[in-house]
Design a protein around this motif. Structure first.
Motif, PDB file in Angstrom:
ATOM      1  N   ALA A  53     -21.487  28.304 -15.113  1.00 44.76           N
ATOM      2  CA  ALA A  53     -22.245  28.299 -16.126  1.00 44.76           C
ATOM      3  C   ALA A  53     -23.674  28.842 -16.852  1.00 44.76           C
ATOM      4  CB  ALA A  53     -22.583  26.822 -16.030  1.00 44.76           C
ATOM      5  N   VAL A  54     -24.434  28.964 -15.597  1.00 46.39           N
ATOM      6  CA  VAL A  54     -25.685  29.429 -15.974  1.00 46.39           C
ATOM      7  C   VAL A  54     -25.589  30.973 -16.736  1.00 46.39           C
ATOM      8  CG1 VAL A  54     -27.638  30.551 -14.902  1.00 46.39           C
ATOM      9  CG2 VAL A  54     -27.236  28.679 -14.067  1.00 46.39           C
ATOM     10  N   LYS A  55     -24.833  31.788 -16.205  1.00 45.97           N
ATOM     11  CA  LYS A  55     -24.395  33.346 -17.022  1.00 45.97           C
ATOM     12  C   LYS A  55     -23.967  32.612 -18.378  1.00 45.97           C
ATOM     13  CE  LYS A  55     -23.333  36.476 -12.987  1.00 45.97           C
ATOM     14  NZ  LYS A  55     -22.102  36.733 -11.818  1.00 45.97           N
ATOM     15  N   ALA A  56     -22.817  31.874 -18.896  1.00 52.44           N
ATOM     16  CA  ALA A  56     -22.662  31.825 -20.344  1.00 52.44           C
ATOM     17  C   ALA A  56     -23.933  31.257 -20.626  1.00 52.44           C
ATOM     18  CB  ALA A  56     -22.384  30.389 -20.296  1.00 52.44           C
ATOM     19  N   ALA A  57     -24.831  30.405 -20.396  1.00 49.17           N
ATOM     20  CA  ALA A  57     -25.823  29.991 -21.228  1.00 49.17           C
ATOM     21  C   ALA A  57     -27.195  30.678 -21.718  1.00 49.17           C
ATOM     22  CB  ALA A  57     -25.762  28.544 -20.338  1.00 49.17           C
ATOM     23  N   VAL A  58     -26.742  31.303 -20.639  1.00 48.28           N
ATOM     24  CA  VAL A  58     -28.124  32.355 -20.759  1.00 48.28           C
ATOM     25  C   VAL A  58     -27.713  33.970 -21.777  1.00 48.28           C
ATOM     26  CG1 VAL A  58     -29.384  34.366 -18.788  1.00 48.28           C
ATOM     27  CG2 VAL A  58     -29.356  32.299 -18.132  1.00 48.28           C
ATOM     28  N   ASP A  59     -26.264  34.225 -21.303  1.00 51.24           N
ATOM     29  CA  ASP A  59     -25.644  35.252 -22.488  1.00 51.24           C
ATOM     30  C   ASP A  59     -26.329  34.380 -24.340  1.00 51.24           C
ATOM     31  OD1 ASP A  59     -26.020  36.583 -20.589  1.00 51.24           O
ATOM     32  OD2 ASP A  59     -23.319  36.299 -20.926  1.00 51.24           O
ATOM     33  N   ALA A  60     -25.518  32.674 -24.002  1.00 51.47           N
ATOM     34  CA  ALA A  60     -25.705  32.273 -25.426  1.00 51.47           C
ATOM     35  C   ALA A  60     -26.961  32.216 -25.739  1.00 51.47           C
ATOM     36  CB  ALA A  60     -24.857  31.146 -25.585  1.00 51.47           C
ATOM     37  N   ALA A  61     -28.156  32.129 -24.992  1.00 52.92           N
ATOM     38  CA  ALA A  61     -29.053  31.732 -25.361  1.00 52.92           C
ATOM     39  C   ALA A  61     -29.807  33.512 -26.185  1.00 52.92           C
ATOM     40  CB  ALA A  61     -29.915  31.089 -24.158  1.00 52.92           C
ATOM     41  N   GLY A  62     -29.508  33.912 -24.761  1.00 56.82           N
ATOM     42  CA  GLY A  62     -30.492  35.114 -25.439  1.00 56.82           C
ATOM     43  C   GLY A  62     -29.705  35.721 -27.013  1.00 56.82           C
ATOM     44  N   THR A  63     -28.677  35.775 -27.361  1.00 55.99           N
ATOM     45  CA  THR A  63     -27.791  35.335 -28.758  1.00 55.99           C
ATOM     46  C   THR A  63     -28.971  35.185 -29.731  1.00 55.99           C
ATOM     47  OG1 THR A  63     -25.727  36.124 -27.471  1.00 55.99           O
ATOM     48  CG2 THR A  63     -25.524  36.076 -29.682  1.00 55.99           C
ATOM     49  N   ALA A  64     -28.581  33.262 -29.412  1.00 55.78           N
ATOM     50  CA  ALA A  64     -29.608  32.942 -30.395  1.00 55.78           C
ATOM     51  C   ALA A  64     -30.970  33.390 -30.568  1.00 55.78           C
ATOM     52  CB  ALA A  64     -29.528  31.284 -29.724  1.00 55.78           C
ATOM     53  N   VAL A  65     -31.487  33.643 -29.461  1.00 60.91           N
ATOM     54  CA  VAL A  65     -32.924  33.863 -30.176  1.00 60.91           C
ATOM     55  C   VAL A  65     -33.429  34.671 -30.366  1.00 60.91           C
ATOM     56  CG1 VAL A  65     -35.275  34.424 -28.994  1.00 60.91           C
ATOM     57  CG2 VAL A  65     -33.428  32.532 -28.007  1.00 60.91           C
ATOM     58  N   LYS A  66     -32.475  35.767 -30.840  1.00 58.24           N
ATOM     59  CA  LYS A  66     -32.663  37.069 -31.196  1.00 58.24           C
ATOM     60  C   LYS A  66     -32.485  36.553 -32.801  1.00 58.24           C
ATOM     61  CE  LYS A  66     -30.520  40.063 -28.018  1.00 58.24           C
ATOM     62  NZ  LYS A  66     -29.637  41.219 -27.446  1.00 58.24           N
ATOM     63  N   LYS A  67     -31.473  35.791 -33.329  1.00 53.89           N
ATOM     64  CA  LYS A  67     -31.285  35.295 -34.852  1.00 53.89           C
ATOM     65  C   LYS A  67     -33.016  34.524 -34.906  1.00 53.89           C
ATOM     66  CE  LYS A  67     -26.123  34.689 -33.924  1.00 53.89           C
ATOM     67  NZ  LYS A  67     -25.304  33.703 -34.255  1.00 53.89           N
ATOM     68  N   VAL A  68     -33.193  33.865 -34.247  1.00 55.54           N
ATOM     69  CA  VAL A  68     -35.088  32.804 -35.121  1.00 55.54           C
ATOM     70  C   VAL A  68     -36.063  33.994 -34.581  1.00 55.54           C
ATOM     71  CG1 VAL A  68     -33.552  30.732 -35.000  1.00 55.54           C
ATOM     72  CG2 VAL A  68     -34.218  31.399 -32.807  1.00 55.54           C
ATOM     73  N   GLY A  69     -35.937  34.438 -34.011  1.00 55.74           N
ATOM     74  CA  GLY A  69     -37.251  35.165 -32.619  1.00 55.74           C
ATOM     75  C   GLY A  69     -36.970  36.569 -32.366  1.00 55.74           C
ATOM     76  N   THR A  70     -37.867  36.562 -31.498  1.00 53.53           N
ATOM     77  CA  THR A  70     -38.398  37.834 -30.394  1.00 53.53           C
ATOM     78  C   THR A  70     -37.382  37.374 -29.281  1.00 53.53           C
ATOM     79  OG1 THR A  70     -39.897  39.162 -32.007  1.00 53.53           O
ATOM     80  CG2 THR A  70     -39.202  39.467 -29.943  1.00 53.53           C
ATOM     81  N   LEU A  71     -36.123  37.871 -28.485  1.00 58.41           N
ATOM     82  CA  LEU A  71     -36.038  37.547 -27.131  1.00 58.41           C
ATOM     83  C   LEU A  71     -36.659  39.169 -26.470  1.00 58.41           C
ATOM     84  CD1 LEU A  71     -33.952  37.072 -25.182  1.00 58.41           C
ATOM     85  CD2 LEU A  71     -32.281  38.158 -25.395  1.00 58.41           C
ATOM     86  N   VAL A  72     -37.315  38.939 -25.492  1.00 62.45           N
ATOM     87  CA  VAL A  72     -38.082  39.475 -24.106  1.00 62.45           C
ATOM     88  C   VAL A  72     -37.027  39.881 -23.409  1.00 62.45           C
ATOM     89  CG1 VAL A  72     -39.885  40.099 -22.797  1.00 62.45           C
ATOM     90  CG2 VAL A  72     -40.065  38.776 -25.150  1.00 62.45           C
ATOM     91  N   SER A  73     -36.017  38.883 -22.849  1.00 65.43           N
ATOM     92  CA  SER A  73     -36.045  39.066 -21.864  1.00 65.43           C
ATOM     93  C   SER A  73     -34.379  37.941 -20.920  1.00 65.43           C
ATOM     94  CB  SER A  73     -36.772  39.819 -20.417  1.00 65.43           C
ATOM     95  OG  SER A  73     -35.895  39.773 -19.116  1.00 65.43           O
ATOM     96  N   THR A  74     -33.882  38.146 -19.964  1.00 64.61           N
ATOM     97  CA  THR A  74     -32.830  37.859 -19.942  1.00 64.61           C
ATOM     98  C   THR A  74     -32.633  38.040 -18.249  1.00 64.61           C
ATOM     99  OG1 THR A  74     -31.023  37.989 -20.573  1.00 64.61           O
ATOM    100  CG2 THR A  74     -32.054  36.540 -21.723  1.00 64.61           C
ATOM    101  N   HIS A  75     -31.745  36.948 -17.194  1.00 64.79           N
ATOM    102  CA  HIS A  75     -31.873  36.990 -16.157  1.00 64.79           C
ATOM    103  C   HIS A  75     -31.452  36.031 -15.914  1.00 64.79           C
ATOM    104  CE1 HIS A  75     -31.989  39.963 -12.539  1.00 64.79           C
ATOM    105  NE2 HIS A  75     -32.552  38.517 -11.955  1.00 64.79           N
TER     106      HIS A  75
END
Length: 186
Positions: A53-75
């Protein structure tokens, strides 16, 4: 908490972090642990839940952040050590949504809140500012620069114009606020 994972999403700016938290919570069965503001505009959202669940949530969040701002890192850290929670200063057994209400500290509005309330109610007057709202120099020095700027914008007849306030340093703001307070007392 066997089988649990810690997920981290770091963005540049608060909007991206809010989007990350929202998407994480909607994408999978995870809990929001913390949202940490760092210097330079970096904001880290921390979530916990089962590894998948955490992996899926982090992947989805990474994609969403790129649309509205700057993604620095996910882990994602599967099955983190209990010692890690001490470093991160979070409690793995009590995510944000599950913390008891009495443990939460009430937010005090303080001086800025009082000024804003008076402004909304129309009670504030230029002549009574010093008598009602002036703080000691020590109190002003303990305030954050952001709060000093907000306070400076609320003061009538401020010697620093509004455009200069947003770039003013802490010392300049304190001096100007104290000047207004002294002027109002005379």
């Amino acid at each position: 908490m066997k089988g649990y994972a810690l997920g981290l999403v770091e963005s540049l700016g608060y909007v991206g972090a809010v989007e990350a938290a929202d998407v994480c919570l909607k994408a999978a069965n995870v809990s929001l642990i913390d949202c940490e503001l760092a210097t330079g505009g970096l904001v880290t959202v921390k979530i916990a839940g089962e590894v998948g669940a955490v992996k899926a949530a982090v992947d989805a969040a990474g994609t969403a952040v790129k649309k509205v701002g700057t993604l620095v890192s996910t882990h994602v850290i599967p099955r983190p050590s209990t010692e890690l929670y001490k470093i991160l200063d979070i409690q793995k057994e009590k995510p944000v949504a599950e913390r008891r209400e009495e443990e939460m500290q009430p937010v005090e509005t303080g001086l800025l809140g009082e000024i804003e309330e008076e402004r909304k109610e129309g009670r504030s007057s230029n002549s009574s500012f010093a008598a009602q709202h002036c703080k000691s120099e020590e109190d002003l020095r303990n305030m954050k620069v952001v709060d000093l700027r907000t306070l400076a914008r609320q003061i009538p007849d401020m010697p620093i114009d509004r455009n200069t306030i947003k770039f003013a340093k802490k010392e300049e703001l304190i001096d100007a606020i104290l000047y207004c307070c002294r002027r109002g007392e005379n």
